[in-house]
Enzyme design. Structure first.
Site, PDB file in Angstrom:
ATOM      1  N   ASP A  61       0.866  -1.182   0.000  1.00 50.54           N
ATOM      2  CA  ASP A  61       0.000   0.000   0.000  1.00 50.54           C
ATOM      3  C   ASP A  61       0.904   1.233   0.000  1.00 50.54           C
ATOM      4  O   ASP A  61       1.715   1.417   0.910  1.00 50.54           O
ATOM      5  CB  ASP A  61      -0.868  -0.039   1.272  1.00 50.54           C
ATOM      6  N   LYS A  88      -9.717   6.806  -8.156  1.00 58.46           N
ATOM      7  CA  LYS A  88     -10.033   7.730  -9.260  1.00 58.46           C
ATOM      8  C   LYS A  88     -11.494   7.772  -9.700  1.00 58.46           C
ATOM      9  O   LYS A  88     -11.794   8.358 -10.745  1.00 58.46           O
ATOM     10  CB  LYS A  88      -9.169   7.381 -10.466  1.00 58.46           C
ATOM     11  N   SER A 128      -4.729  15.361 -13.634  1.00 55.25           N
ATOM     12  CA  SER A 128      -5.900  15.199 -14.510  1.00 55.25           C
ATOM     13  C   SER A 128      -6.411  16.546 -14.970  1.00 55.25           C
ATOM     14  O   SER A 128      -6.314  17.550 -14.248  1.00 55.25           O
ATOM     15  CB  SER A 128      -6.985  14.486 -13.708  1.00 55.25           C
ATOM     16  N   TYR A 153     -12.374  13.751  -5.421  1.00 55.58           N
ATOM     17  CA  TYR A 153     -11.322  13.217  -6.291  1.00 55.58           C
ATOM     18  C   TYR A 153     -10.578  14.366  -6.978  1.00 55.58           C
ATOM     19  O   TYR A 153      -9.339  14.440  -6.944  1.00 55.58           O
ATOM     20  CB  TYR A 153     -11.923  12.271  -7.350  1.00 55.58           C
ATOM     21  N   LYS A 157      -6.476  15.958  -6.621  1.00 60.66           N
ATOM     22  CA  LYS A 157      -5.481  16.225  -7.674  1.00 60.66           C
ATOM     23  C   LYS A 157      -4.960  17.661  -7.540  1.00 60.66           C
ATOM     24  O   LYS A 157      -3.760  17.923  -7.698  1.00 60.66           O
ATOM     25  CB  LYS A 157      -6.076  15.987  -9.062  1.00 60.66           C
ATOM     26  N   PHE A 222     -25.072  10.183 -21.761  1.00 56.39           N
ATOM     27  CA  PHE A 222     -25.513  11.112 -20.712  1.00 56.39           C
ATOM     28  C   PHE A 222     -25.737  12.513 -21.272  1.00 56.39           C
ATOM     29  O   PHE A 222     -24.893  13.394 -21.128  1.00 56.39           O
ATOM     30  CB  PHE A 222     -24.496  11.146 -19.569  1.00 56.39           C
TER      31      PHE A 222
HETATM   32  C1  UD1 Z   1     -13.587  11.572 -15.449  1.00 55.06           C
HETATM   33  C2  UD1 Z   1     -12.814  12.703 -14.844  1.00 55.06           C
HETATM   34  C3  UD1 Z   1     -11.344  12.510 -15.027  1.00 55.06           C
HETATM   35  C4  UD1 Z   1     -10.942  11.202 -14.429  1.00 55.06           C
HETATM   36  C5  UD1 Z   1     -11.696  10.121 -15.139  1.00 55.06           C
HETATM   37  C6  UD1 Z   1     -11.282   8.808 -14.514  1.00 55.06           C
HETATM   38  C7  UD1 Z   1     -13.813  14.890 -14.824  1.00 55.06           C
HETATM   39  C8  UD1 Z   1     -14.148  16.070 -15.628  1.00 55.06           C
HETATM   40  N1  UD1 Z   1     -13.190  13.942 -15.475  1.00 55.06           N
HETATM   41  O1  UD1 Z   1     -13.536  11.745 -16.851  1.00 55.06           O
HETATM   42  O2  UD1 Z   1     -10.626  13.503 -14.379  1.00 55.06           O
HETATM   43  O3  UD1 Z   1      -9.573  11.028 -14.569  1.00 55.06           O
HETATM   44  O4  UD1 Z   1     -13.099  10.342 -14.999  1.00 55.06           O
HETATM   45  O5  UD1 Z   1     -12.292   8.038 -14.082  1.00 55.06           O
HETATM   46  O6  UD1 Z   1     -14.064  14.805 -13.656  1.00 55.06           O
HETATM   47  N2  UD1 Z   1     -20.508   8.856 -20.829  1.00 55.06           N
HETATM   48  C9  UD1 Z   1     -21.740   8.440 -21.300  1.00 55.06           C
HETATM   49  N3  UD1 Z   1     -22.214   7.225 -20.887  1.00 55.06           N
HETATM   50  C10 UD1 Z   1     -21.516   6.409 -20.032  1.00 55.06           C
HETATM   51  C11 UD1 Z   1     -20.255   6.839 -19.560  1.00 55.06           C
HETATM   52  C12 UD1 Z   1     -19.782   8.080 -19.963  1.00 55.06           C
HETATM   53  O7  UD1 Z   1     -22.388   9.142 -22.081  1.00 55.06           O
HETATM   54  O8  UD1 Z   1     -22.021   5.332 -19.685  1.00 55.06           O
HETATM   55  C13 UD1 Z   1     -19.981  10.147 -21.269  1.00 55.06           C
HETATM   56  C14 UD1 Z   1     -19.775  11.148 -20.144  1.00 55.06           C
HETATM   57  O9  UD1 Z   1     -20.923  11.910 -19.945  1.00 55.06           O
HETATM   58  C15 UD1 Z   1     -18.610  11.971 -20.693  1.00 55.06           C
HETATM   59  C16 UD1 Z   1     -17.821  10.996 -21.567  1.00 55.06           C
HETATM   60  O10 UD1 Z   1     -18.697   9.917 -21.820  1.00 55.06           O
HETATM   61  O11 UD1 Z   1     -19.087  12.984 -21.520  1.00 55.06           O
HETATM   62  C17 UD1 Z   1     -16.566  10.485 -20.895  1.00 55.06           C
HETATM   63  O12 UD1 Z   1     -16.910  10.014 -19.607  1.00 55.06           O
HETATM   64  P1  UD1 Z   1     -15.875   9.222 -18.698  1.00 55.06           P
HETATM   65  O13 UD1 Z   1     -15.216   8.164 -19.509  1.00 55.06           O
HETATM   66  O14 UD1 Z   1     -16.591   8.797 -17.453  1.00 55.06           O
HETATM   67  O15 UD1 Z   1     -14.742  10.274 -18.356  1.00 55.06           O
HETATM   68  P2  UD1 Z   1     -14.843  11.750 -17.737  1.00 55.06           P
HETATM   69  O16 UD1 Z   1     -16.049  11.911 -16.906  1.00 55.06           O
HETATM   70  O17 UD1 Z   1     -14.618  12.706 -18.844  1.00 55.06           O
END
Ligand code: UD1
Length: 341
Positions: A61, A88, A128, A153, A157, A222
């Protein structure tokens, strides 16, 4: 000749494991420190397949000073450290904030104390683009002001970046590179390592590949009512192998600097934004499959759009993304198929 040992905390994780491969290829000797709390031992076999040798791994750890001290004592001369080990999941951090503060701040402080004690000067820190929040202007440069963090989170950072800056200013001889990642996706082209999310993935690309493989139901996009060209959120998706190479470049770059204490921040992205719907289209085009998805409500805390200005990392670090979103989707899909086989 070896360029020296590099401690890679969180080296069994998604970005950590790909960085281990690139360190090895560049002549460094990666030493993994990971407690497998959010990673899988299967990654070690994948690393051995790619690297052609067993990679040293200490199951420890990173927030436990006594245990990490043993690693420093055993390993002897250490050239530098790359610090990935952190929790994360944005949503989870809202539910259990103390775990995030304890893990993410505790592991960095532990590492910095031991680096000072064992006279290891060079650090690459995994940060990030979340530190920018929803920026007023795009693309974001390293000078773009931070916004109040949206989650514990994100706040960890921001605080970790401040801690590194304070240590550099106060005591030296630390030399640090802070890499602000945009959205890392993809997998190693060999399909021997990739992302292994535990449980239902929060992130877009593992959800897409698991859904297409029949392991999950349809994807929910989303929101499609954002002020973006197609209404879905825009991100800067970066291939994990490109991102891994940025860490090697950072260590090389630190090695070529003088002994002055310093901390330098770089954005690591492609410089191009892609919407969720474009990401889906890229997946469909490389896989030849139609993805089952529907449009749902916005996800709380999501940022409308963000992508990187990459001038600084290109000109100062000499690093540039080589892969595009389709390459990353292809490698993520091949990895998913490999997991299923
Ligand atoms: C987030 C964090 C980032 C972190 C990363 C790790 C923010 C802005 N970003 O990235 O710092 O390092 O997570 O976990 O806080 N989406 C869908 N459907 C889904 C999943 C995601 O539409 O089922 C969309 C989300 O709305 C987003 C995009 O896909 O627009 C990317 O999402 P995701 O992969 O979760 O990453 P972030 O939220 O950008």
């Amino acid at each position: 000749m070896s360029k020296g040992k590099v401690i890679v905390t969180g080296g069994a994780g998604f970005i950590g494991s790909h960085t281990v491969v690139e360190l090895e290829a560049a002549g460094y000797e990666p030493v993994i420190v990971d407690d497998f709390s959010n990673s899988d031992r299967r990654v070690l076999a994948g690393l051995e397949r790619i690297c052609g040798r067993e990679i040293v791994c200490h199951e420890v750890d990173c927030a436990d000073p006594a245990a990490v001290r043993v690693v420093f004592e055993r390993e002897g001369a250490i050239r530098g450290a790359i610090h990935f080990a952190a929790s994360k999941a944005v949503g989870e951090s809202v539910q259990i904030p103390l775990r995030y503060y304890k893990n993410n701040l505790g592991s960095l402080i532990t590492l910095l104390e031991l680096m000072a004690e064992f006279e290891v000067t060079d650090l690459v820190f995994s940060s990030s683009c979340t530190v920018y929040g929803q920026p007023d202007a795009l693309p974001v440069t390293e000078e773009t002001p931070m916004q109040a963090a949206e989650s514990p989170y994100g706040y960890t950072k921001q605080v970790c970046e401040s801690i590194i800056g304070d240590v550099v200013r106060a005591q030296g001889p630390l030399r640090a590179v802070v890499l602000r990642y945009f959205n890392p996706i993809g997998a190693h082209p060999s399909a021997a390592i990739g992302e292994l999310p535990l449980g239902t993935p929060d992130n877009l690309v593992p959800f897409i590949t698991q859904s297409a493989a029949g392991l999950r139901g349809p994807l929910t996009v989303f929101g499609d009512d954002y002020a973006t060209p197609d209404g879905s959120c825009v991100r800067d998706y970066i291939h994990v192998v490109d991102l891994a190479k940025a860490h090697v470049k950072s260590l090389d770059w630190l090695g070529g600097r003088g002994t002055e204490p310093q901390a330098e921040i770089f954005n690591v992205g492609t410089g191009r934004g892609a919407s969720v719907l474009e990401a889906i289209a890229a997946f469909e085009s490389i896989s030849g499959r139609k993805l089952d998805y529907s449009i749902g409500a916005r996800r709380a805390g999501d940022i409308e759009q963000i992508f990187a200005d990459v001038h600084k990392v290109e000109s100062e670090l000499g690093w540039k993304a080589e892969f595009g979103i389709e390459d990353a989707m292809r490698d993520a899909w091949n990895w998913q198929l490999e997991l299923k086989a």
